[in-house]
Design an enzyme around this catalytic site. Structure first.
Site, PDB file in Angstrom:
ATOM      1  N   TYR A 124      25.332  -1.200  31.799  1.00 15.92           N
ATOM      2  CA  TYR A 124      25.083  -0.883  32.991  1.00 15.92           C
ATOM      3  C   TYR A 124      26.034  -0.074  33.370  1.00 15.92           C
ATOM      4  O   TYR A 124      26.622   0.047  34.790  1.00 15.92           O
ATOM      5  CB  TYR A 124      25.114  -2.149  33.895  1.00 15.92           C
ATOM      6  CG  TYR A 124      23.716  -3.033  33.451  1.00 15.92           C
ATOM      7  CD1 TYR A 124      22.921  -2.844  32.635  1.00 15.92           C
ATOM      8  CD2 TYR A 124      23.822  -4.097  34.311  1.00 15.92           C
ATOM      9  CE1 TYR A 124      21.727  -3.658  32.350  1.00 15.92           C
ATOM     10  CE2 TYR A 124      22.545  -5.033  34.131  1.00 15.92           C
ATOM     11  CZ  TYR A 124      21.568  -4.695  33.182  1.00 15.92           C
ATOM     12  OH  TYR A 124      20.318  -5.632  32.862  1.00 15.92           O
ATOM     13  N   LYS A 175      27.694  -9.935  20.199  1.00 17.57           N
ATOM     14  CA  LYS A 175      27.207  -9.388  19.275  1.00 17.57           C
ATOM     15  C   LYS A 175      28.111  -8.523  18.132  1.00 17.57           C
ATOM     16  O   LYS A 175      27.793  -7.505  18.010  1.00 17.57           O
ATOM     17  CB  LYS A 175      25.854  -8.719  19.461  1.00 17.57           C
ATOM     18  CG  LYS A 175      24.871  -8.344  18.368  1.00 17.57           C
ATOM     19  CD  LYS A 175      24.135  -9.374  17.977  1.00 17.57           C
ATOM     20  CE  LYS A 175      23.030  -9.140  16.901  1.00 17.57           C
ATOM     21  NZ  LYS A 175      22.396 -10.289  16.100  1.00 17.57           N
ATOM     22  N   ASP A 208      21.845 -13.752  20.244  1.00 19.86           N
ATOM     23  CA  ASP A 208      20.245 -14.083  19.949  1.00 19.86           C
ATOM     24  C   ASP A 208      20.452 -15.742  19.557  1.00 19.86           C
ATOM     25  O   ASP A 208      19.809 -16.480  19.918  1.00 19.86           O
ATOM     26  CB  ASP A 208      20.111 -13.282  18.605  1.00 19.86           C
ATOM     27  CG  ASP A 208      20.976 -13.020  17.302  1.00 19.86           C
ATOM     28  OD1 ASP A 208      22.259 -13.362  17.763  1.00 19.86           O
ATOM     29  OD2 ASP A 208      20.792 -12.371  16.506  1.00 19.86           O
ATOM     30  N   ASP A 232      22.891 -10.908  32.009  1.00 22.72           N
ATOM     31  CA  ASP A 232      21.856 -10.889  32.583  1.00 22.72           C
ATOM     32  C   ASP A 232      20.755 -11.405  32.295  1.00 22.72           C
ATOM     33  O   ASP A 232      19.790 -12.399  32.978  1.00 22.72           O
ATOM     34  CB  ASP A 232      21.205  -9.405  33.057  1.00 22.72           C
ATOM     35  CG  ASP A 232      20.574  -8.994  34.116  1.00 22.72           C
ATOM     36  OD1 ASP A 232      20.060  -9.803  34.819  1.00 22.72           O
ATOM     37  OD2 ASP A 232      20.041  -7.695  34.342  1.00 22.72           O
ATOM     38  N   ASP A 236      18.728 -15.419  33.201  1.00 19.18           N
ATOM     39  CA  ASP A 236      17.351 -15.385  33.872  1.00 19.18           C
ATOM     40  C   ASP A 236      16.794 -16.580  32.957  1.00 19.18           C
ATOM     41  O   ASP A 236      15.916 -17.520  33.440  1.00 19.18           O
ATOM     42  CB  ASP A 236      16.747 -14.060  33.726  1.00 19.18           C
ATOM     43  CG  ASP A 236      16.847 -13.403  34.956  1.00 19.18           C
ATOM     44  OD1 ASP A 236      17.793 -13.431  35.662  1.00 19.18           O
ATOM     45  OD2 ASP A 236      15.923 -12.479  35.317  1.00 19.18           O
TER      46      ASP A 236
END
Ligand code: NAI
Ligand code: MG
Length: 336
Positions: A124, A175, A208, A232, A236
């Site tokens: 972002y 990752k 993951d 983010d 959620d």
């Protein structure tokens, strides 16, 4: 005395922020509310999604209670998401998203975790460009940004361990096996900072695998720290374990005025119907009171929300029938 800047924003932000303010007023604290505008409607009216007057009010306040704003997925000349701008303006690098079990069949039991999300860089970064038919986004990871977010996560892990009388556990989510340079740096910084907190048991998970573990055994997780986009998405996902976006709360902390906001967006599909769930905004207000050093008021507010849920009163997103007003009224009755 605390001055709180209310920024309801767009859509259901206009319903849940007033609901939270109503409850906050019943806590017997010396609170002054100032209201400011931001968002898409504000942009259409005044040509700015985050007017200077709003920034000035936020700057002079002790905390901001933010609802949600609508950000179109297409480019609109001059429009920039006000919450991203606010986070950058106040350098609110630490986004804390606690997820814990709530009373009701909509929630799984035994969950009590905290996602600590880096809030200012990563994917972002705002650095996107087009090169012919190729679009490129730059994922910016810095040593300073990584170290400071992991330090916050370690401090949170220590605090939670003390309050809950259990050993502190930190899970670093990255990752680095693919993003060797960016997440390699994040991972190195995280492991180095965590060494300053020898009491903390440190784990690492590839993102993951973290997404799977959140679904499979969320009860085994305590504090997770990760970069912006991963945080983010995972937060959620985690909210769905305990009722969904309507109940998820967040705090954004850093150098300037801290911002507290429900995790959800402006929910245009239900806006204006009076059925939005105010729990996310109410629990964000409890996080705000903790940051304002009002722990008693914070627990009273949180308990009133938990008791109202435990009484079987839910909004439609949780499978109930209550309206925003009915739910808020029941919380306020418990506080009054
Ligand atoms: P959303 O969070 O607004 O809604 C997703 C789904 O969850 C919808 O079906 C909605 O009705 C439901 N929902 C969310 N909050 C709820 C609540 N309190 N009570 C009951 N149901 C609730 O996310 P969506 O639809 O992806 O985005 C809508 C707009 O919000 C977009 O313009 C997006 O840019 C913006 N947005 C703003 C955020 C912010 O201001 N921080 C965060 C996320 C999205
Ligand atoms: Mg989100």
């Amino acid at each position: 005395m605390h001055t709180i800047c209310l920024i309801p924003g767009d859509g259901i932000g206009q319903e849940v922020v007033p609901a939270a303010a109503e409850a906050l007023q019943l806590l017997g604290l010396d609170l002054t509310f100032v209201e400011a505008q931001a968002g898409f409607a504000c942009f259409e009216q005044h040509g700015s999604a985050l007017p200077e007057a709003t920034l000035a009010l936020a700057r002079m306040s002790d905390a901001v209670l933010f609802g949600a704003t609508s950000s179109p997925s297409t480019i609109i000349e001059g429009y920039r998401s006000p919450i991203l701008a606010l986070r950058r303006e106040f350098d609110l690098y630490a986004n804390l998203r606690p997820v814990y079990s709530l009373p009701g069949a909509f929630s799984q039991p035994g969950i009590d975790l905290l996602i600590v999300r880096e809030n200012t860089e990563g994917l972002y970064s705002g650095r996107e460009r087009c090169d012919g038919d190729t679009a490129i986004a730059e994922r910016v990871i810095t040593r300073t940004g990584s170290e400071r977010i992991v330090r916050v996560a370690c401090e949170q892990a220590m605090q939670r361990s003390e309050l809950r009388c259990r050993p502190p556990v930190l899970t670093i989510v990255h990752k680095a096996n693919v993003l060797k340079l960016t997440d390699g740096l994040f991972r190195d910084c995280a492991l180095k900072v965590a060494e300053e907190f020898p009491a903390i048991k440190v784990n690492e998970l590839l993102v993951d695998s973290a997404a799977m573990k959140l679904v499979k055994s969320p009860q085994s997780l305590d504090v997770l720290v990760t970069t912006n986009l991963f945080g983010d998405i995972l937060s959620d996902e985690a909210s769905a374990l305990v009722g969904g976006l309507g109940v998820a709360a967040s705090a954004s902390l850093g150098s300037g005025t801290p911002v507290f906001e429900p995790v959800h967006g402006s929910a245009p599909d239900i806006a204006g119907q009076g059925i939005s769930n105010p729990v996310g905004a109410l629990l964000s207000s409890a996080l705000m009171l903790e940051a304002l050093n009002e722990p008693n008021a914070a627990s009273r507010l949180r308990q009133a929300v938990l008791d109202t849920l435990a009484s079987g009163l839910f909004t439609t997103d949780l499978g109930g029938m209550a309206t925003t007003r009915q739910f808020t009224g029941a919380v306020c009755a418990r506080l009054g």
